[in-house]
Design an enzyme around this catalytic site. Structure first.
Site, PDB file in Angstrom:
ATOM      1  N   GLU A   1       9.369  -7.643  -4.395  1.00 15.73           N
ATOM      2  CA  GLU A   1       9.412  -8.821  -3.507  1.00 15.73           C
ATOM      3  C   GLU A   1      10.475  -8.668  -2.420  1.00 15.73           C
ATOM      4  OE1 GLU A   1       8.315 -12.578  -4.853  1.00 15.73           O
ATOM      5  OE2 GLU A   1       7.369 -11.849  -6.694  1.00 15.73           O
TER       6      GLU A   1
ATOM      7  N   THR B   1       1.215  -6.533  -9.444  1.00 15.23           N
ATOM      8  CA  THR B   1       1.643  -7.187 -10.689  1.00 15.23           C
ATOM      9  C   THR B   1       0.514  -8.086 -11.189  1.00 15.23           C
ATOM     10  OG1 THR B   1       3.903  -7.172  -9.895  1.00 15.23           O
ATOM     11  CG2 THR B   1       3.424  -8.681 -11.701  1.00 15.23           C
TER      12      THR B   1
ATOM     13  N   GLY C   1      28.688   0.258 -25.554  1.00 18.18           N
ATOM     14  CA  GLY C   1      28.997   1.672 -25.754  1.00 18.18           C
ATOM     15  C   GLY C   1      27.766   2.473 -26.170  1.00 18.18           C
TER      16      GLY C   1
ATOM     17  N   GLY D   1       5.259  -0.391   2.180  1.00 12.62           N
ATOM     18  CA  GLY D   1       6.090  -0.968   1.132  1.00 12.62           C
ATOM     19  C   GLY D   1       7.023  -1.977   1.775  1.00 12.62           C
TER      20      GLY D   1
ATOM     21  N   GLU E   1       0.875  -1.191   0.000  1.00 10.95           N
ATOM     22  CA  GLU E   1       0.000   0.000   0.000  1.00 10.95           C
ATOM     23  C   GLU E   1       0.902   1.227   0.000  1.00 10.95           C
ATOM     24  OE1 GLU E   1      -2.597  -0.231   3.371  1.00 10.95           O
ATOM     25  OE2 GLU E   1      -3.397  -2.194   2.770  1.00 10.95           O
TER      26      GLU E   1
END
Ligand code: CAA
Length: 381
Positions: A364, A158, A340, A131, A127
């Site tokens: 996670e 997700t 590069g 976290g 939330e």
């Protein structure tokens, strides 16, 4: 001690590798640019048994374990990390807790749908104010007769845009200490009061969906409690012990894609009248990438093996995720450096690998959370 994959796992790895080569690599740039997965993939993944890899055979799954899932996830993520995280969350954060903690009725209802891909799974813990400190979550579930009424906002979910089943963590005992008053609920997508809010625009894994889930007077029957009442935080952490192994495998897959792209470029790119692979500066980068990837893979397999034996794996899974995610970012950084200026443009897919690798150190459980979990294990022993 045997370091080789057995025949079954070797066949599974080769099948996932072919699928990544033929179906994922050609789609990965499109997933990234369109910010969505090709919906046809879900059916293909289910057909191969990869949506229900760890679902028991009696429920229509492949009945395999976390080691098999790690082997598969490395291959899928080598091809497309957006697809890889979708499969990882579906299997390890949703299929696994239903298998491990669900009632017979919950397993009979949801595991076949998970295995067939009919219901994609999403895990709603985070939330705005919760976290890394997941136990601070504020969503509530209040018993009203035979139903719980859920209210709150979940972030960074997700698979949320495609999901058919959400595991929602909500506070059921406001008097209890932070982590002891939380319960897990199974909330089907069509439940009134559950709505999809903001779709996040992300730096990497842009093909996978990440959404806000809004719960307003969302009613589910008492039977939808997953696991024990007020033990949802423990269930969330136990689930993440498995999920982190999946993210470690994802990180190794992204890192391997970086190593393979770097080797190819080291052969092709000519500077100072020779392939750049002739220079020790490039060779040392390749050597470090390879050694670190191999170490991370061994640690990930060990964590998966422990979990498959139902042995404690909290510390091992955190170590696997720590090693693998930092290795993926090391590989992505070195890969981009080897390429590069060209690597910094979207003419090469290495800029996508660089962006995709970054999330493995965040979701996670961020890298420093893994260090906390590992240190707590060390100091408790
Ligand atoms: N298994 C089972 N129970 C566990 C556990 C585990 N691995 N780890 C802790 N617990 C239990 C403890 O034993 C303790 O139980 P009691 O109180 O009953 O004794 C309880 O949980 C609280 O434990 P802690 O005191 O260790 O809890 P804490 O508040 O200090 O938090 C933490 C610990 C490790 C920091 C934890 O909050 C954490 O992992 N934070 C990161 C959150 C996270 O990973 N979020 C991921 C979101 S999901 C996501 O990203 C998925 C996606 O979409 C891809």
């Amino acid at each position: 001690m045997d370091f080789s994959l057995d025949e079954e796992l070797t066949m599974l790895r080769d099948m996932a590798r072919d699928f990544a080569d033929n179906e994922l690599i050609p789609r990965a740039t499109g997933h990234d640019r369109k910010e969505e997965l090709d919906p046809a993939l879900f059916g293909m993944l289910a057909e191969l048994g990869l949506m229900g890899l760890t679902v028991p055979e009696e429920y229509g799954g492949a009945g395999m374990g976390n080691l098999a899932l790690s082997v598969v996830l490395e291959e899928l993520n080598r091809g497309c990390a957006s697809t890889g995280v979708t499969v990882s969350v579906h299997n390890s954060l949703v299929g696994a807790p239903i298998r491990r903690h669900g009632t017979d009725a919950q397993k009979a209802e949801w595991l076949p749908k998970i295995a067939s891909g009919e219901a994609i799974g999403a895990y709603c813990l985070t939330e705005a104010g919760a976290g890394s400190d997941a136990a601070a979550l504020r969503a509530t579930a209040v018993l009203d007769g035979e139903e719980y009424v859920l209210d709150g906002n979940k972030l960074f979910v997700t698979n949320g845009a495609q999901a058919g089943i959400f595991i929602v963590y909500a506070r059921t005992d406001p008097e209890a200490s932070k982590s002891r008053g939380i319960t897990a609920f199974l909330v089907p997508k069509e439940t009134p009061g559950l709505a999809i809010g903001k779709h996040e625009k992300k730096t990497g894994i842009r093909g996978s969906s990440t959404v806000e889930v809004v719960l307003e007077g969302c009613r589910v029957p008492k039977e939808n409690v997953l696991g024990e009442l007020n033990r949802g935080f423990h269930l969330a952490m136990d689930t993440l012990d498995g999920g982190r192994i999946g993210i470690a495998a994802q990180a190794i897959g992204i890192g391997r894609a970086c190593l393979e792209a770097s080797i190819k470029y080291a052969h092709e790119r000519q500077q100072f009248d020779q392939p750049i692979g002739n220079f020790q500066a490039i060779q040392w980068k390749l050597a470090d990438m390879s050694a670190r990837l191999d170490a991370a893979r061994l640690k990930t397999y060990k964590a998966a093996w422990l979990r498959d034996r139902d042995e404690p794996c909290t510390q091992a899974s955190a170590e696997a995720k720590l090693l693998a995610s930092t290795t993926a970012n090391f590989c992505a950084d070195e890969c981009l450096q080897i390429h590069g200026g060209a690597g910094y443009t979207d003419d090469f897919h290495v800029e996508r690998l660089f962006r995709d690798a970054r999330i493995t150190e965040i979701y996670e459980g961020a890298t420093d959370i893994q260090r906390i979990v590992i240190a707590r294990g060390l100091l408790a022993s």
